[in-house]
Write a protein that holds these residues in place. Structure first.
Motif, mmCIF file in Angstrom:
data_model
loop_
_atom_site.group_PDB
_atom_site.id
_atom_site.type_symbol
_atom_site.label_atom_id
_atom_site.label_comp_id
_atom_site.label_asym_id
_atom_site.label_seq_id
_atom_site.Cartn_x
_atom_site.Cartn_y
_atom_site.Cartn_z
ATOM 1 N N ALA A 10 5.558 40.070 28.878
ATOM 2 C CA ALA A 10 5.694 40.627 30.222
ATOM 3 C C ALA A 10 4.603 40.055 31.121
ATOM 4 O O ALA A 10 3.531 39.666 30.649
ATOM 5 N N GLN A 11 4.867 40.012 32.414
ATOM 6 C CA GLN A 11 3.903 39.481 33.381
ATOM 7 C C GLN A 11 2.521 40.095 33.194
ATOM 8 O O GLN A 11 1.516 39.397 33.205
ATOM 9 N N SER A 12 2.461 41.410 32.961
ATOM 10 C CA SER A 12 1.181 42.110 32.825
ATOM 11 C C SER A 12 0.419 41.727 31.557
ATOM 12 O O SER A 12 -0.771 41.980 31.460
ATOM 13 N N GLU A 13 1.076 41.111 30.595
ATOM 14 C CA GLU A 13 0.461 40.751 29.315
ATOM 15 C C GLU A 13 0.104 39.271 29.212
ATOM 16 O O GLU A 13 -0.532 38.848 28.250
ATOM 17 N N ARG A 14 0.491 38.478 30.187
ATOM 18 C CA ARG A 14 0.349 37.017 30.067
ATOM 19 C C ARG A 14 -1.086 36.524 30.091
ATOM 20 O O ARG A 14 -1.420 35.562 29.418
ATOM 21 N N ARG A 15 -1.956 37.162 30.834
ATOM 22 C CA ARG A 15 -3.355 36.725 30.881
ATOM 23 C C ARG A 15 -4.007 36.899 29.515
ATOM 24 O O ARG A 15 -4.680 36.009 29.012
ATOM 25 N N GLU A 16 -3.796 38.047 28.888
ATOM 26 C CA GLU A 16 -4.351 38.315 27.561
ATOM 27 C C GLU A 16 -3.755 37.358 26.531
ATOM 28 O O GLU A 16 -4.453 36.846 25.663
ATOM 29 N N ARG A 17 -2.455 37.106 26.620
ATOM 30 C CA ARG A 17 -1.784 36.168 25.718
ATOM 31 C C ARG A 17 -2.393 34.779 25.854
ATOM 32 O O ARG A 17 -2.710 34.123 24.862
ATOM 33 N N ALA A 18 -2.579 34.320 27.077
ATOM 34 C CA ALA A 18 -3.151 32.996 27.318
ATOM 35 C C ALA A 18 -4.567 32.894 26.759
ATOM 36 O O ALA A 18 -4.946 31.869 26.187
#
Length: 159
Positions: free
Chosen positions: A94-102
């Motif tokens: 989800a958009q809200s999780e992408r920074r942490e994923r990256a």
């Protein structure tokens, strides 16, 4: 003559070989119990595709695109092979999780692997699920160059 499944092409068989060798390099253990010297590339590709653990891989372009997803991953994300392969891998979260994923992918790249990743992902319909204890590792081609990253996990639940 029967048509070859997309995950059984010679190209994907070669990619599976890279996935398996890179996993062994990163974790000093096989990804598949049957992964041993002399196993045919076709059999390895079939076993990985049908594995109960989810396995995905993306390339190393600026906006990495998925280059592999086994049947378990396709079911989780509720996508077909053709819908999943080529899709930017960031869209698995989800958009809200992408920074942490990256950030986690960057950490895995710096260390060649991590084995305790957890995070929230999103299927094609927007339903979220948690993955736990995922292994993420760098893919290395035959010339010793980084060519992407892969992830495998067996623990997940719907949120």
């Amino acid at each position: 003559m029967a048509e070859t499944s997309p995950w059984q092409t010679l190209e994907i068989q070669g990619l599976v070989t890279i996935l398996l060798l890179s996993h062994r390099r990163a974790f000093d253990s096989p990804l598949l119990a049957s992964d041993r010297q002399g196993t045919s590339r076709r059999l390895s590709a079939q076993e990985l595709f049908n594995s109960s653990m989810a396995v995905l891989a993306h390339d190393n372009t600026g906006d990495p695109a998925l280059i592999y997803a086994n049947a378990t991953a396709l079911k989780l994300w509720k996508r077909t092979w053709l819908q999943m392969i080529g899709m930017p891998s960031r869209l698995t979260a989800a958009q809200s999780e992408r920074r942490e994923r990256a950030a986690s992918l960057k950490q895995a790249l710096a260390h060649d692997a991590i084995h305790t990743y957890s995070g929230i992902r999103i299927d094609r319909h927007g339903r979220q699920f948690m993955i736990r204890n995922a292994r993420i590792w760098t893919l290395w081609d035959e010339e010793g160059r980084r060519c992407g990253q892969a992830a495998a996990f067996s623990s997940w639940w719907w949120l």
